[in-house]
Design a protein around this motif. Structure first.
Motif, PDB file in Angstrom:
ATOM      1  N   CYS B 304       0.908  -1.357  -0.033  1.00 37.62           N
ATOM      2  CA  CYS B 304      -0.056   0.177   0.064  1.00 37.62           C
ATOM      3  C   CYS B 304       0.896   1.378  -0.079  1.00 37.62           C
ATOM      4  CB  CYS B 304      -0.908   0.031   1.415  1.00 37.62           C
ATOM      5  SG  CYS B 304      -2.481   0.663   0.827  1.00 37.62           S
ATOM      6  N   MET B 306       0.298   5.536  -0.046  1.00 40.78           N
ATOM      7  CA  MET B 306      -0.614   6.568   0.329  1.00 40.78           C
ATOM      8  C   MET B 306       0.301   8.016   0.399  1.00 40.78           C
ATOM      9  SD  MET B 306      -2.991   7.427   3.676  1.00 40.78           S
ATOM     10  CE  MET B 306      -4.551   6.384   3.180  1.00 40.78           C
ATOM     11  N   LEU B 317      -4.048   6.853  -3.407  1.00 48.34           N
ATOM     12  CA  LEU B 317      -3.881   5.635  -2.834  1.00 48.34           C
ATOM     13  C   LEU B 317      -3.731   4.407  -3.831  1.00 48.34           C
ATOM     14  CD1 LEU B 317      -3.960   4.011   0.178  1.00 48.34           C
ATOM     15  CD2 LEU B 317      -6.319   3.831  -0.275  1.00 48.34           C
ATOM     16  N   VAL B 353      -7.125   6.911  -7.200  1.00 47.19           N
ATOM     17  CA  VAL B 353      -7.092   5.398  -6.248  1.00 47.19           C
ATOM     18  C   VAL B 353      -7.097   4.380  -7.120  1.00 47.19           C
ATOM     19  CG1 VAL B 353      -8.573   3.960  -4.712  1.00 47.19           C
ATOM     20  CG2 VAL B 353      -8.805   6.194  -4.551  1.00 47.19           C
ATOM     21  N   ILE B 382      -6.739   0.646   4.029  1.00 48.38           N
ATOM     22  CA  ILE B 382      -6.919   1.921   4.140  1.00 48.38           C
ATOM     23  C   ILE B 382      -6.790   2.681   5.795  1.00 48.38           C
ATOM     24  CG2 ILE B 382      -8.699   3.936   3.679  1.00 48.38           C
ATOM     25  CD1 ILE B 382      -9.906   1.850   2.081  1.00 48.38           C
TER      26      ILE B 382
END
Lengths: 280, 825, 166
Positions: B304, B306, B317, B353, B382
């Motif tokens: 992930c 961000m 993201l 995203v 998230i």
């Protein structure tokens, strides 16, 4: 899951139980509460040919004050022991076994004769230096705690012997603690520690520390005991002695605990059990 | 939004909103439920399976002679003997995406690919005898290398699970929107983490089971399933029998959690063997089989990234997901991780995203839906990232959330991935949560406790979930690619006495359909829910339905029931008008009376009208007798429940043990039909997620042996490990359906894992622990503390899904990827 | 094949006598031989407690008791909790219904029987004592919240003598 086939006998006297057991040969097993044996049989990890139930043998249950200690009938259930506050650490440890249903069936004789190092009562028995009375074709004998646990799930009780009672010294003057570490309250101990301490004016006159699930059998933490015996009892001396709790152990690792982590837990729990035993 | 406090009764006087006790319960609390195992048929035989005890091997021989010779054994079959028309189904065919699909037969054909793979079936007259017989079947294997680690499986030269497919990669799939490069360039800080969302089991307390009874040309299958109608459809192809000759009944079902949202090998085998032997055949799963061969869930590695500006604005993201799918597909296996992508925006307005997914074959059992199915994984990523980013920025994590929440005014709100959230008030649920949790007071208390060596932490998560699976045009073949329609239907039949029966295709397993649907229909008809019976789970007596999953029951199936009831109400009004000699448009339904507007003295009860409908001496010209209507309902959009959760935990830093001191949840699932049922669903969902966060993990070792094969090792939390939960709600009706409802069956599961991780990390930050993967078992927490204290010299957190060897040398790192400063370079 | 053994058991007040295989588990004896299917099976390892019944008044996991071990015992199952016929419920059953202490219902009979033992031992338990008293029973639906609430409520109604005596 169900057990493989076996024959079943429910003798109504001790003599009959012993003779049935010896006639049954190597594959005959005693059945007390069944809470160690039946799960193994259901998973087909054990397949005895004959089960000799002690359920109908009279006189094997109950707690009696005797000889400065307690004589506990082998078929006394964990639940009854847990309720007997006069048994001190034994009652406390019994109250931590699995869950109510298991405590309602499991017996002290079965637990100690099975000798599972992850069991709670074998550890307490070892620390308390209790004695088991076993009866076989050649009569009755006493087995001291130090002689009891031979290797993984193997005890000094012979295949044709029946444990009839467990003697636990009263341990007057000893403080006690039993620390059991579990992921879930119904689980077997990941590690457990039983500590018994007799102090005299702040000095450790006697100390016994035994470990649950730190090896193939329940173990005494001798290094810790030696470090503390005769010393003055303080949080510092206890902490120092507890650091040696895992010395000489070779605990089995599993998915929840590596040997290193278990050794660490043994040290932490030993400190806590000793603190509890000294009123800390 | 309107605020609701726990325990409040509904605001309406009618059945909707009532805290009604369940209609299901009297039979269940007295032991009169009728689960599959409670059914016994004359002449019934029992089936037991021989399953592979190795992860990957060629079958060189199967000796079934000893078993066949045993008393009471009627048949022993292997993969070669089994003659069925189709392999087990996987129904996701995404347009334009290649999904490598191995054939998955009910019994292995030549090769086994996971521990628990069925190799032979034994049928006999005695339940215990077939287990003995199964133990006599000797299978010889030539072992092949087991593929266990999904990332290694993708490397060149890795052994293959399926040689004929030439790769362990199942498929690649992506969903996103916005300019990711620009988003990351614009960010002041780019936070990166490798987040492992480990494999879990649904672990319903009732294991699976089924009974097949073949009579003449027809077969009836009782099966513990969430989807009886779909099972019938699949069986038609497999058995070569026309659909109407197959009856599938889901009797009382003891929990599903996604694990019974499937069509399994044993259902085919029971039918096949019942036909072959001319006797009913029953199969019941043991718990060990359940953990080895009922679908697992999760098992994603999420990389992930961000991007955040210094002021807290999230610019982008990006989630790259490696999904361990196991050896074969069950019904929706490769789709489940993709479902995560639809909510990867969370509650936030994020311009870019992107989710990129790679699926991988390994020699394990299939993953598929487990409560939440993709959405817990997305929300976990998230919400953990939000708190990681907040720490990087030195910002309050709640402030960071608030800064990026989609404001109330923006709804319906289209997010970057292209879906439209129906309604929401994310500030509202968070505000309400903070009425229950005094954060300032907590921080003071936390600081004090730390001085005394007590490590207490608080964690938050906010979530939005996509549920109410439908509409067909989005989810179906030309949209997402699932080969089916996603509507529901209902028949509402009013009896001559004015009582009613609702027939639904939706099939419950603990949710309380019989109560909730009765409340909806009773309100629409002007009668009491006690007089409404709800029939379900039988393909012969109810309309076709897609089943119960994805929190779709109320918003799709309940709405269908409500709409059918409205049609009945409309007819009843016409008939009432005729009987009262009034105009139909002047008839209103008020307080259980069909009356001329404003004239309650001249009203008819439904019983008066239904009697007139069934004894049709005086009904309007052209009106058909009877009082019964059907509705098929395919919504225009998904529904999007949301909420805010907080957990307070205490960590024993000497042992690593985590205790949950408080758990507070504020959820918004639209209009409440029955608050009692909503609270129950939330509680169960939270417990399920705390189970994953702290206790549960399906573990295979490096040889592919299942280490957690019983409830001794697969550790569901007990009552003693959990606190009572504090729950509250807000109500933001959905504009999508007439009822204004959303779903709530998965909410707790979706919200609670990041809450737990964030709380534990919050507790341990002073010790230098900045990130942890689940499960937060005592050992792993202790290891993380050691690692943080020893600045890398101590042992590292043990890799999940790995059993360490006896001396613990098998541990490997799974800490966070180093955060990278971005934007300024 | 092992020699079968006669067992005499009083189940829910009724004397039953059967020849059984020694390996027959009590839970299968109740379910299959006597047709009392209210007692459920959820695991192989005595963890889940779905099979809990009372044996001589104490809760046991009937998957870990042989039918032959129950010879001479009094067994009570969920079917024996409420007095038959008049629709009345035991206060624990009543409380599970009132407080939504069940969802799928599969763990419920075992949970109710475990609660009966718990309240017999401790008629006025704290929440923590209830949680520990039920540690031998797994539920996947309710998160235990409403089960605990139901048992607390049942304790109160039993103390005040409301409803049916245990």
């Amino acid at each position: 899951m169900i057990p493989a086939n076996f024959d079943y006998a429910a003798p109504e006297s001790l003599d009959e139980a012993i003779s049935t057991l010896s006639q049954g040969g190597d594959d005959a097993k005693l059945l007390a509460g069944g809470h160690s044996l039946l799960p193994l049989m259901k998973l087909r990890l054990a397949a005895p040919s004959l089960l000799v139930s002690l359920g109908k043998v009279p006189g094997l249950s109950g707690i009696e004050r005797s000889n400065g200690g307690f004589s506990i009938g082998a078929m006394t259930r964990h639940a009854e022991i847990a309720d007997a506050e006069e048994l001190g650490v034994t009652a406390h440890a019994a109250s931590l076994i699995a869950d109510q249903q298991v405590r309602n069936r499991g017996t002290i004789g079965g637990s100690i004769a099975h000798g599972d190092s992850a069991g709670d009562l074998p550890t307490v028995f070892l620390a308390a230096e209790g004695t088991v009375t076993a009866q076989g074709p050649n009569g009755e004998r006493q087995i001291q705690a130090t002689e009891m646990f031979k290797s993984f799930l193997t005890t000094a009780v012979g295949p044709d012997e029946v444990v009839t009672s467990v003697y636990m010294p009263a341990l007057d003057g000893y403080g006690w603690g039993y620390e059991k570490f579990v992921r879930r309250s119904e689980d077997w101990a990941m590690v457990g520690v039983c500590a018994l301490v007799k102090s005299n004016g702040g000095t450790c006159e006697d100390v016994r520390v035994a470990l649950t699930h730190m090896g193939a059998t329940p173990l005494r933490a001798s290094a810790t005991e030696e470090a503390l015996r005769g010393q003055s009892l303080s949080p510092e001396s206890i902490a120092q002695a507890a650091e040696q709790a895992a010395e000489g152990t070779n605990p089995p690792g599993d998915v929840n605990a590596t040997p290193d982590y278990k050794k660490h837990l043994a040290r932490v729990l030993t400190k806590r059990a000793l603190m509890a035993a000294t009123g800390g | 939004m309107s605020a609701v406090t726990e325990g409040a009764t509904g605001t309406q006087s009618g059945p909707i909103g009532r805290r009604m006790k369940r209609k299901e319960d009297p039979r269940l609390i007295t032991g009169r439920g009728n689960y599959v195992d409670d059914i016994s048929l004359p002449g019934m035989l029992h089936m037991a399976l021989v399953r592979s005890d190795v992860a990957h091997a060629r079958i060189t021989s199967i000796d079934k002679s000893a078993a066949e010779g045993m008393e009471g054994v009627h048949a022993v079959i292997t993969g070669e003997d089994l003659d069925v028309g189709a392999p087990l189904p996987m129904v996701w065919i995404p347009p334009g995406v290649e999904v490598k699909t191995p054939e998955h037969w009910p019994l292995a054909r030549g090769e086994v690919n996971h521990v628990g793979d069925p190799v032979a079936a034994v049928v006999g007259s005695d339940k215990y005898g077939v287990i003995d017989a199964a133990a006599q079947i000797v299978v010889q294997y030539e072992e092949l290398p087991a593929v266990i680690d999904p990332e290694k499986a993708l490397e060149d030269g890795s052994p293959l699970v399926h040689d004929d497919l030439g790769t362990n990669k199942t498929h690649e799939w992506a969903l996103g929107g916005g300019d990711m490069d620009a988003a990351m360039a614009e960010a002041d800080v780019v936070v990166e983490r490798r987040i492992v969302n480990h494999r879990t089991a649904g672990a319903a307390i009732e294991p699976r089971g089924c009974i097949a009874e073949w009579r003449g040309e027809s077969v009836t299958l009782w099966t513990a399933t969430q989807i009886p109608h779909l099972v019938r459809l699949f069986l038609a192809g497999e058995l070569g029998v026309s659909e109407e000759k197959i009856r599938v009944i889901a009797p009382e079902v003891g929990g599903g959690f996604g694990s019974k949202l499937n069509h399994y090998a044993e259902e085919v085998l029971a039918c096949y063997l019942s036909r072959k032997l001319g006797r009913p055949v029953k199969w019941l799963e043991t718990r060990s089989e359940n953990l080895a061969a009922t679908t697992h869930g999760r098992d994603l590695i999420v990389y992930c990234k961000m991007g955040v500006k210094r002021d807290g604005t999230i610019t982008g993201l990006h989630a790259k997901i490696v999904a361990d799918l196991g050896a074969y597909y069950q019904l929706l296996t490769p789709f489940i991780p993709c479902f995560a992508a639809f909510v990867m925006s969370g509650c936030y307005k994020i311009p870019a995203v992107q989710t990129d997914i790679v699926g991988v074959f390994t020699n394990k059992f299939a993953t598929d839906a487990v409560r939440g199915a993709g959405r817990p994984e997305a929300t976990h990523a998230i919400e953990v990232m939000i708190e990681q980013a907040a720490a990087e920025l030195g910002m309050d994590p709640l402030e960071l959330r608030r800064k990026n929440f989609i404001p109330k005014e923006d709804f319906p709100a289209e997010v970057a991935v292209g879906v439209v959230y129906d309604s929401g008030d994310y500030h509202g649920t968070l505000d309400k949560l903070l009425e229950h949790v005094n954060l300032d007071e907590f921080r003071r208390e936390q600081a004090e406790l730390r001085e005394h060596g007590v490590y207490r932490g608080i964690g938050f998560s906010t979530y939005v979930e996509i549920c109410g699976l439908a509409p067909s045009r989005v989810v179906g073949p030309s949209g997402v690619g699932i080969q089916g329609g996603f509507w529901e239907s209902a028949v509402v039949r009013v009896h001559p006495s004015g009582a009613a029966t609702v027939y639904t295709g939706s099939s419950p397993h603990g949710q309380g359909h019989e109560t909730g649907f009765a409340q909806i229909v009773a309100e629409r008809l002007g009668i009491e829910p006690e007089n409404v019976e709800v029939m379900h789970g039988d393909t012969d007596t109810g309309p076709f339905g897609m089943g119960t999953y994805g929190s779709r029951t109320l918003s799709v199936g309940g709405e269908a029931a409500g709409r059918a009831a409205v049609k009945v109400q409309e007819k009843a009004k016409k008939l009432a008008a005729h009987l009262l000699e009034a105009a139909p448009e002047d008839i209103e339904l008020a307080d259980g009376k069909y009356q001329v507007r404003g004239s309650p003295d001249k009203g008819l009860a439904l019983a008066d009208i239904s009697l007139a409908a069934y004894v049709p001496e005086n009904i309007p010209e052209g009106m058909e007798p009877g009082l019964e209507e059907t509705s098929f309902y395919d919504p225009e959009n998904f529904v999007w429940p949301f909420g805010a959760h907080a957990a307070i935990v205490d960590v024993d830093i000497d042992t690593g043990k985590v205790e949950v001191a408080r758990y507070v949840a504020v959820d918004d699932c639209g209009r409440a039909i029955n608050p009692l049922l909503i609270e129950g669903q939330v509680h169960g969902g939270i417990a399920h997620a705390i189970g994953q966060a702290l206790f549960e993990q399906v573990v295979y070792n490096d040889e592919g042996q299942l280490i957690t094969g019983t409830f001794v090792d697969y550790a569901l939390p007990t009552a003693a490990e959990l606190p009572s939960f504090e729950t509250d709600r807000t109500e933001t009706p959905s504009p999508v359906n007439d009822l204004g409802v959303k779903g709530v069956g998965e909410a707790g599961t979706i919200a609670a894992t990041p809450t737990m991780v964030n709380a534990v990390v919050d507790a341990l930050r002073p010790l230098g622990v900045s990130y942890m993967d689940m499960p937060l078992t005592p050992m792993r927490v202790w290891q993380a503390i050691q690692e943080a204290r020893g600045a890398g010299s101590g042992p590292r957190a043990t890799e999940q899904g790995r059993q360490t060897d006896e001396h613990g040398s098998g541990s490997a790192g799974s800490g966070p990827a180093a955060p990278a400063e971005g934007g300024e370079s | 094949m092992a020699e079968s053994v006669r067992v005499n058991v009083t189940v829910n007040g009724e004397s039953r006598s059967s020849e059984v295989e020694p390996r027959l588990l009590l839970v299968h004896y109740l379910r299959d031989t006597l047709g009392l299917t209210g007692t459920h099976i959820g695991c192989d390892t005595s963890n889940c407690g779905a099979c809990t019944v009372l044996m001589d008044g104490e809760s046991v996991k009937s998957c870990t008791v042989l039918a032959v071990q129950a010879d001479g015992a009094k067994v009570q199952t969920i079917e024996g909790m409420a007095p038959a016929g008049n629709g009345a419920l035991h206060p624990i059953q009543e409380a599970f219904w009132e407080h939504h202490g069940l969802q799928c219902g599969y763990c419920t009979p075992g949970m109710i029987m475990a609660a009966a033992d718990l309240l017999k031992r401790n008629p006025n338990p704290t929440e923590e004592e209830v949680r520990h008293g039920l540690e031998g029973n797994l539920c996947r639906c309710t998160g235990y919240h409403n089960i605990v609430k139901a048992v607390m409520a049942a304790a109160e109604s039993m103390r005040s003598g409301e409803g049916v005596p245990a």
